[in-house]
Design a protein around this motif. Sequence first.
Motif, PDB file in Angstrom:
ATOM      1  N   ASP A   1       2.913   7.867   3.729  1.00 32.69           N
ATOM      2  CA  ASP A   1       3.601   9.011   4.323  1.00 32.69           C
ATOM      3  C   ASP A   1       2.746   9.483   5.485  1.00 32.69           C
ATOM      4  O   ASP A   1       1.596   9.929   5.289  1.00 32.69           O
TER       5      ASP A   1
ATOM      6  N   ASP B   1      -2.018   5.626  -6.654  1.00 30.84           N
ATOM      7  CA  ASP B   1      -2.070   6.481  -5.467  1.00 30.84           C
ATOM      8  C   ASP B   1      -3.474   6.563  -4.871  1.00 30.84           C
ATOM      9  O   ASP B   1      -4.481   6.459  -5.582  1.00 30.84           O
TER      10      ASP B   1
ATOM     11  N   GLU C   1      10.549   6.939  -7.833  1.00 28.81           N
ATOM     12  CA  GLU C   1      10.221   5.669  -7.183  1.00 28.81           C
ATOM     13  C   GLU C   1      11.087   4.533  -7.740  1.00 28.81           C
ATOM     14  O   GLU C   1      11.482   3.627  -7.011  1.00 28.81           O
TER      15      GLU C   1
ATOM     16  N   ARG D   1       3.282   2.029   0.290  1.00 27.33           N
ATOM     17  CA  ARG D   1       3.969   3.102   1.008  1.00 27.33           C
ATOM     18  C   ARG D   1       2.925   4.020   1.621  1.00 27.33           C
ATOM     19  O   ARG D   1       1.880   4.288   1.007  1.00 27.33           O
TER      20      ARG D   1
ATOM     21  N   ASN E   1       7.019  10.880   7.937  1.00 29.65           N
ATOM     22  CA  ASN E   1       7.892   9.753   7.632  1.00 29.65           C
ATOM     23  C   ASN E   1       7.264   8.886   6.551  1.00 29.65           C
ATOM     24  O   ASN E   1       6.044   8.681   6.538  1.00 29.65           O
ATOM     25  N   SER E   2       8.102   8.381   5.666  1.00 32.05           N
ATOM     26  CA  SER E   2       7.625   7.455   4.632  1.00 32.05           C
ATOM     27  C   SER E   2       7.901   6.030   5.091  1.00 32.05           C
ATOM     28  O   SER E   2       9.048   5.689   5.412  1.00 32.05           O
ATOM     29  N   TYR E   3       6.858   5.210   5.115  1.00 30.42           N
ATOM     30  CA  TYR E   3       6.985   3.810   5.511  1.00 30.42           C
ATOM     31  C   TYR E   3       6.649   2.927   4.315  1.00 30.42           C
ATOM     32  O   TYR E   3       5.549   3.009   3.761  1.00 30.42           O
ATOM     33  N   TYR E   4       7.601   2.084   3.925  1.00 29.69           N
ATOM     34  CA  TYR E   4       7.361   1.125   2.853  1.00 29.69           C
ATOM     35  C   TYR E   4       6.948  -0.209   3.479  1.00 29.69           C
ATOM     36  O   TYR E   4       7.552  -0.651   4.465  1.00 29.69           O
TER      37      TYR E   4
ATOM     38  N   LYS F   1      -0.893   7.634   0.315  1.00 29.00           N
ATOM     39  CA  LYS F   1      -0.956   6.172   0.333  1.00 29.00           C
ATOM     40  C   LYS F   1      -0.731   5.708  -1.099  1.00 29.00           C
ATOM     41  O   LYS F   1      -1.442   6.105  -2.014  1.00 29.00           O
ATOM     42  N   ARG F   2       0.261   4.842  -1.274  1.00 25.55           N
ATOM     43  CA  ARG F   2       0.673   4.466  -2.628  1.00 25.55           C
ATOM     44  C   ARG F   2       0.861   2.948  -2.709  1.00 25.55           C
ATOM     45  O   ARG F   2       1.367   2.318  -1.779  1.00 25.55           O
TER      46      ARG F   2
ATOM     47  N   HIS G   1      14.341   4.833  -6.058  1.00 27.03           N
ATOM     48  CA  HIS G   1      14.247   4.358  -4.669  1.00 27.03           C
ATOM     49  C   HIS G   1      14.264   2.826  -4.625  1.00 27.03           C
ATOM     50  O   HIS G   1      14.919   2.234  -3.743  1.00 27.03           O
TER      51      HIS G   1
END
Length: 740
Positions: free
Chosen positions: A82, A165, A11, A80, A92-95, A150-151, A14
């Motif tokens: 997923d 998380d 992370e 974030r 898909n990962s959405y930030y 969910k993060r 990223h």
Amino acid sequence: MVEQHPDFEAENKHLETTIAQMHQIITDLNSDIDNRSLRMQKSIKMKDQISAYVHRMMRSDSAGRIHNIEDAIPNPYFGRVDFREDGTEEANSYYIGRCKVAKLEIQGPKDILVFDWRDPVSTIFYETHGGRAQYEVLGRYQYSGDVLLKRQYKIENSKLKAIVDNYMLDQILATQQTALLADPLLLDRLQQGATDKLKDIVTSIQSEQNKIIREPLNQVTIIQGVAGSGKTTIGLHRLSYLLYNEKLNPNKLIIIAPNRIFLNYISELLPEIDAADVQQMVWDDLVTMILRAEYKILEDRRLDLILADSNKDDIRLLEDMAQLKGSLAFIQILDIYIEHKAKKFCLKLEDISIFDGLLQITANEQFDKYVEDVNSSYNERLRSLTRYITFRVNNYLEIMEVRNTNSARSEEQRKRFRKEADVFISKLLSRWSPLSLMDAYQQVFSDKAAFKPVKDMKFNLDDIRGHFLGILKSGQVEREDLAPLAYLSYLIDGWKHITKFDHIMVDEAQDMSAFEFAVLKRLSSNGSFTIMGDLSQGIHSYRSISSWNVLTKEVFADARLAYREILYSYRSAKEIIDVFNQVMPQGHTRAIPVYEVGRKPTAEKINSPKQGLNRVVETLKLFFERGARSVGIITKLEKDAVLLHEQLVEAARATDIDCSIHLVSGQAASYRGGVSVLPVSLAKGLEFDGVILWNASETEFTTNPLDARLLYVALSRAMHNLHIMYQGDLTSLLKESGIR
């Protein structure tokens, strides 16, 4: 905590990659600005104004994006999710962040580095239930699927500090109306304490709050929320959401605030959530805008008089007058008055014969012209008829001049007719002079027939008339007169100078009257409202709505409605909520706490005012030692706050306490944080790390409903510390609270 998370390194990498990409996007946008400038200049030289305008707008858009991305670099995102859409295999990962960050060319979701919290897909982050979520795009396309992760992130100065998380609101520990948070980041935020300005909640919006924020535009959304549920913050974030998704003009959105303290309190939040240009007014300012005139408003001492309970006849008169002027029945009274006025005018119309009887305008013709547009205001119909008659007179003269020869006799006749016309029109204008607002309002109370809608109500109309006319003669009006004056101005002159609003937000709505909401309804272009309040905090019941049914079944009976309740209280610790739940008025749903501090509120008997002052100072020191930055010292009456502040400043000087003590008092009061002394009527909407309640005795807070609501408001201002002082016996409203 950070180092132990198994994904910390990934992370962190990223985050570094994202920030590098953000810098590259800024570079690309700057290049785009340079390119647009050159192309704009070329278009101007070729006299292609349309292309030049397009390039200018695109250049401006790029500059705005640069500003937003630069602001976001220290904290690009906070969440974030997923998400694997139903029918697909890949997730898909959405930030999620405070603003969208995307490449200049968007080919797919991967080119959007960060989604704005207001984007439809961000609903997944806020409303995950049991590992499932869904969201809607453009009101038509629905997507559902599995949430694999969910993060949440805590990022400061572009550095990753913490990862949490799998927090979801439905994972709170709920037992018998008690809910304790399992989210350490939100818990940390709640325990940070109060500030002198309201802050955004985009990182910690809860599911129930998100649903309200994303309600459709063209409806009346009513929010009943317990004390500390975040009603104001939700409403303001809803404005931001609507601006972003509906592309509204911020100048056509308005916040109706309960007082100027509120406007000061939200001043820093609005720019943070891209709502800086939304109009903000208290009720008095709005009416001044409507009337294009400012009236001297009599200082409202009704609440103090009612609480003093000194003269029951005077109290009854003031309550009756406020209830009458705030009622929907008073709208009918004003309608009847104008109707009577128009009928009297029409009955006095006479046939017009002018120019030796050569021009005739019958009374029926005049009547038909007068009622041609029944939706026009009284004065506009009058002006329309005057213009019609003036036109007929002048038109006749012009035709006569064209037809007649240039003989001496004709010239003499023209002069005589012109003089006759001038005299006639002058007399007509003086006889049909426009109706003035204040004259009309005074006449309303003399038109006994107009009060037919309230004849069965137990109002002493003669006493009300006498009191009202006395105030009017002094050159003043009461606050309760503002809505009737605004509506009467609509009936008399119309509101053509008013640009209607695309969305109206009202806070502390429980303290507004039905008539005031009826006026607001006429200011709306589309019936779009967000109305927030808590009936348990209705401390102006003598003039305000008593139930949301007044809005849902009367004022907005013909509108699309959504009624929402918020029961979770995020302001106060469980120990404090347990106390103010005990004094909540009967029939109202109790607040559900979400965190605790392990410290119960305390109560202390005071034997003398001097001892009380010393104990306030000692309690302030104790609160400061616990980390409190803001403390509210709350009295029941405003005059008590003024006196206590004066005495407390002197007492503090004699000690080593190092703080300024501010008085919050009067209509133009402002809140500066720190230590504040204020009456409970001005405390609504504010919050403090600690509250000291001055004299919660049996005689000060009796068991009547108004006292219960006042006590509820005072207690619910406290976040982490609450100390209650009393002389004599502690109010019996707290006898079941277990407070000691």
